[in-house]
Structures are given as structure tokens and as C-alpha cells.
Design a protein around this motif. Structure first.
Motif, PDB file in Angstrom:
ATOM      1  N   ASP A 211       0.852  -1.196   0.000  1.00 32.21           N
ATOM      2  CA  ASP A 211       0.000   0.000   0.000  1.00 32.21           C
ATOM      3  C   ASP A 211       0.886   1.243   0.000  1.00 32.21           C
ATOM      4  OD1 ASP A 211      -2.291   1.428  -0.103  1.00 32.21           O
ATOM      5  OD2 ASP A 211      -2.873   1.106   1.981  1.00 32.21           O
ATOM      6  N   ALA A 212       0.342   2.323  -0.552  1.00 27.63           N
ATOM      7  CA  ALA A 212       1.117   3.569  -0.629  1.00 27.63           C
ATOM      8  C   ALA A 212       0.187   4.761  -0.520  1.00 27.63           C
ATOM      9  CB  ALA A 212       1.863   3.632  -1.961  1.00 27.63           C
ATOM     10  N   ARG A 213       0.677   5.774   0.157  1.00 28.37           N
ATOM     11  CA  ARG A 213      -0.024   7.063   0.176  1.00 28.37           C
ATOM     12  C   ARG A 213       1.008   8.150  -0.085  1.00 28.37           C
ATOM     13  NH1 ARG A 213      -4.894   8.720   3.939  1.00 28.37           N
ATOM     14  NH2 ARG A 213      -5.899   6.743   4.271  1.00 28.37           N
ATOM     15  N   ILE A 214       0.680   9.042  -1.006  1.00 25.24           N
ATOM     16  CA  ILE A 214       1.612  10.119  -1.358  1.00 25.24           C
ATOM     17  C   ILE A 214       0.848  11.436  -1.349  1.00 25.24           C
ATOM     18  CG2 ILE A 214       3.175  11.024  -3.142  1.00 25.24           C
ATOM     19  CD1 ILE A 214       3.584   8.158  -4.118  1.00 25.24           C
ATOM     20  N   ALA A 215       1.390  12.438  -0.647  1.00 25.32           N
ATOM     21  CA  ALA A 215       0.758  13.765  -0.622  1.00 25.32           C
ATOM     22  C   ALA A 215       1.799  14.824  -0.974  1.00 25.32           C
ATOM     23  CB  ALA A 215       0.162  14.040   0.761  1.00 25.32           C
ATOM     24  N   LEU A 224      -2.277  18.032  -2.101  1.00 21.65           N
ATOM     25  CA  LEU A 224      -2.849  17.103  -3.085  1.00 21.65           C
ATOM     26  C   LEU A 224      -2.445  15.674  -2.771  1.00 21.65           C
ATOM     27  CD1 LEU A 224      -1.831  19.048  -6.355  1.00 21.65           C
ATOM     28  CD2 LEU A 224      -4.036  19.120  -5.174  1.00 21.65           C
ATOM     29  N   ARG A 225      -3.366  14.729  -2.951  1.00 21.61           N
ATOM     30  CA  ARG A 225      -2.999  13.303  -2.938  1.00 21.61           C
ATOM     31  C   ARG A 225      -2.609  12.928  -4.366  1.00 21.61           C
ATOM     32  NH1 ARG A 225      -5.592   9.532   0.582  1.00 21.61           N
ATOM     33  NH2 ARG A 225      -4.847   7.775  -0.660  1.00 21.61           N
ATOM     34  N   ALA A 226      -1.449  12.283  -4.533  1.00 19.13           N
ATOM     35  CA  ALA A 226      -1.006  11.853  -5.862  1.00 19.13           C
ATOM     36  C   ALA A 226      -1.459  10.409  -6.054  1.00 19.13           C
ATOM     37  CB  ALA A 226       0.502  11.999  -5.969  1.00 19.13           C
TER      38      ALA A 226
END
Ligand code: FAD
Length: 300
Positions: A211-215, A224-226
Motif C-alpha cells: 500500500d502507498a499514500r503520497i501527498a 494534493l494526494r497523488a
């Protein structure tokens, strides 16, 4: 310049703060660390008619661990978070706090004030958007917990009602095999970042991304969420090609404006470089490595 005239009120409880907000009208503002509000008042971009000081409300500051949650009282100072052993277990939060402006600002500025200000260049917005974060608010109609992604409506605008305030910021501790990194590129300490990138990864095995989360900060009207960049990583092996694809997708998601901090094109390239670097640090932390990371400064 001196601020416009205002009256000063000290609230001794949450109930008193919301009553004062209601009674003093739309031009009344809460005062927490004063590190955003007072400078704006000095240049008269903000002209509140009344300030309601919430610094004397008991129980509004401090860091608690509650099961798998970290709970930050709204008045918790950036410096308290930087120096907290409880927070050290989630390095992305430590790194974010430790790089905000300079010691004076970190000693006064609060996590609640930062989220309420909803500055798209603020550090907390991006770092906390990669975590499961909720904002616990108090108002005359009671309490509500708002997921951070629903809390910010626009630049400098949140869903808070005029007579509502932030009571607590709650962050779920990341799962096992997870690591995060927050990198902000700054011209010097007491200025906001030119671009910032926050990454949280959970690994499946050693090299595969579950899983990944990038802001991204400073490259849009809000943080922004990428999401396309996240999709490039999710389910894939974290090799150089995958990371490069994610960095390019993050660059495409950015909506920067040219300004005194740099041209839009320069900022896009910074997004790509910071995301690549942050993914590398996050992955190493997810594998259990102890990696030191800090905000990056021009010329360093
Ligand atoms: C020189 C300088 C450099 C800075 N650089 C950075 C930086 O690099 N990165 C960064 O992230 N920040 C930076 N800041 C801002 C700093 O982090 C502030 O502390 C933060 O933005 C606001 O927090 P505060 O507690 O000072 O809020 P205040 O200034 O007291 O309040 C800000 C706003 O939030 C409202 N508010 C405050 N608390 C609450 C609450 N609990 N509930 C509802 N509304 C509330 C106030 O009414 C006001 O509208 C900088 C500030 C200065 C002066």
C-alpha cells in the motif's frame, strides 16, 4: 505596522471559547500559537475585531498514546512533537515537526492552529494526509471527528463552523512493515517550503509494495494526494523503474504556480525528485532500517 484595534478575551474552557465565538461574531478569531495569525494582523491582511485566547484551556495540549492511536491536543506545539519519545516511533511525524521554520516558531506554533489555517504550504497538512488522521472538533452542537481528507475545503478554508474549534488531532499508528518520509525543500529555515512530499509505504515482503499514500504540498490550492503515483507503486516491486514511474505520475499531479519561490516547471521537477527520495527513505524504514531524514535546504 501595528495591527488594527481588537479586544482580547481569555477562554478558560471549550464551552467558553465557543460561546465567545458566537457572541463576538464572525470577525472574532481564536488565538493559539499566534504564528500565522499575528503576522497577518501586523500587515493587516487579517483584521479580527476580537481575539479569543485558548492557551489557558486545561487539557488542550499534550500527546497521548491510546491503543494504536497517537492523540495530539490541539495546542500541542511543534517542538513538543519534535522532542516526543512517543512520536519517535512514527518518524514521518518527528521529521515534519523538526523542520517547521525555526526554534521560535516551533516553540509557539501548534498542530491545531496549523490544520485550522489550512495553508497549502503548511507542513502538517501533507505529512498527516499520508496517515489515517482525524480531526476532533468541539462546538455548541457537540463533538464530531472529521477525517483529514474531508476537513480542508479549499486554500485557507476548512469545514469548521465559526463557533467550532479543533480539540484534538488523532493519528492511527501505521501498521507493521510500514514506513514513511516527509521531505520539504526550503530556501531557508524561517520560510515555507517551495515543494514538499510525504510518502507512507506498507511492504509485502521485503521489496513489494502492498500500500502507498503520497501527498504533495505547495503545488495546489490545497495539499494534493497523488493517487496515480500511489497506484504505480501498489502491488509492484519497488525497483528503480517503478519508483521513477511513481515520481513522474506525482509530477503530473502537481498544479504549481510560478512565484518568488520558483517557476512552475522547477517545482514540478522538485516534486519528482522529492517523491523519488521520499519513497526510498520510506521503503528503508518499512524494512526496519533506522534512517535519519530532514527537510532539504537550497545549497546544502
Ligand atoms: C516566520 C514563520 C515561518 C513559518 N514557517 C512555517 C513552515 O515552514 N511550515 C509550516 O507548516 N508553518 C510555518 N509557519 C506557521 C506556523 O507553523 C504556525 O504555527 C501555524 O501555521 C499556525 O499555528 P498557530 O498555533 O500559531 O496558530 P494561530 O496563528 O494562533 O492561528 C492560526 C489560525 O487558526 C485558528 N485556530 C488556531 N487554533 C485553532 C483551533 N484549535 N481550532 C480552530 N481554529 C484554530 C486561528 O483562529 C487562526 O485563524 C511559520 C510561521 C512563521 C511566523
Amino acid at each position: 505596522m501595528y495591527p488594527h484595534a481588537f479586544s482580547y478575551h481569555r477562554a478558560d474552557s471549550l464551552e467558553e471559547a465557543t460561546t465567545l465565538l458566537r457572541d463576538l461574531g464572525e470577525e472574532a478569531r481564536l488565538l493559539a500559537g499566534g504564528q500565522s495569525l499575528i503576522p497577518l494582523m501586523k500587515i493587516r491582511l487579517a483584521r479580527p475585531t476580537a481575539l479569543i485566547d485558548i492557551n489557558f484551556i486545561p487539557g488542550l495540549s499534550g500527546i497521548q498514546v491510546d491503543g494504536n492511536e497517537l492523540r495530539f491536543g490541539a495546542l500541542t506545539r511543534h517542538a513538543d512533537i519534535e522532542n516526543s519519545e512517543r512520536v519517535a516511533a512514527v518518524p514521518i511525524l518527528h521529521d515534519c515537526a523538526a523542520g517547521i521554520a525555526d526554534v521560535q516558531v516551533r516553540n509557539q506554533g501548534t498542530i491545531g492552529g496549523s490544520l485550522a489555517e489550512a495553508d497549502p504550504s503548511g507542513d502538517w497538512g501533507a505529512a498527516l494526509l499520508t496517515q489515517q488522521t482525524s480531526v476532533r472538533c468541539f462546538g455548541p452542537r457537540g463533538e464530531r471527528a472529521i477525517p483529514l481528507e474531508d476537513f480542508v475545503k479549499d486554500a485557507y478554508t476548512t469545514v469548521l463552523g465559526h463557533d467550532e474549534l479543533i480539540r484534538e488531532v488523532i493519528v492511527k499508528k501505521p501498521p507493521k512493515n510500514s514506513g514513511g518520509a516527509y521531505l520539504a525543500f526550503k530556501r531557508s529555515a524561517p520560510v515555507y517550503a517551495t515543494v514538499s512530499a510525504a510518502v507512507q509505504l506498507t511492504l509485502d515482503g521485503k521489496d513489494s509494495c502492498k500500500d502507498a499514500r503520497i501527498a504533495l504540498g505547495c503545488v495546489g490550492l490545497t495539499v494534493l494526494r497523488a493517487t496515480q503515483a500511489e497506484a504505480e507503486l501498489r502491488g509492484n516491486k519497488l525497483d528503480a523503474e517503478t519508483i521513477q514511474r511513481a515520481a513522474e505520475a506525482a509530477q503530473d499531479a502537481a498544479e504549481p504556480q510560478s512565484d518568488m519561490r520558483g517557476s512552475a516547471e522547477y517545482k514540478r521537477r522538485l516534486v519528482s525528485a522529492l517523491v523519488r527520495r521520499a519513497v526510498g527513505i520510506a521503503a528503508r524504514r518499512a524494512r526496519g532500517e533506522c534512517v535519519e531524514a530532514a527537510h532539504e535546504y537550497v545549497g546544502r
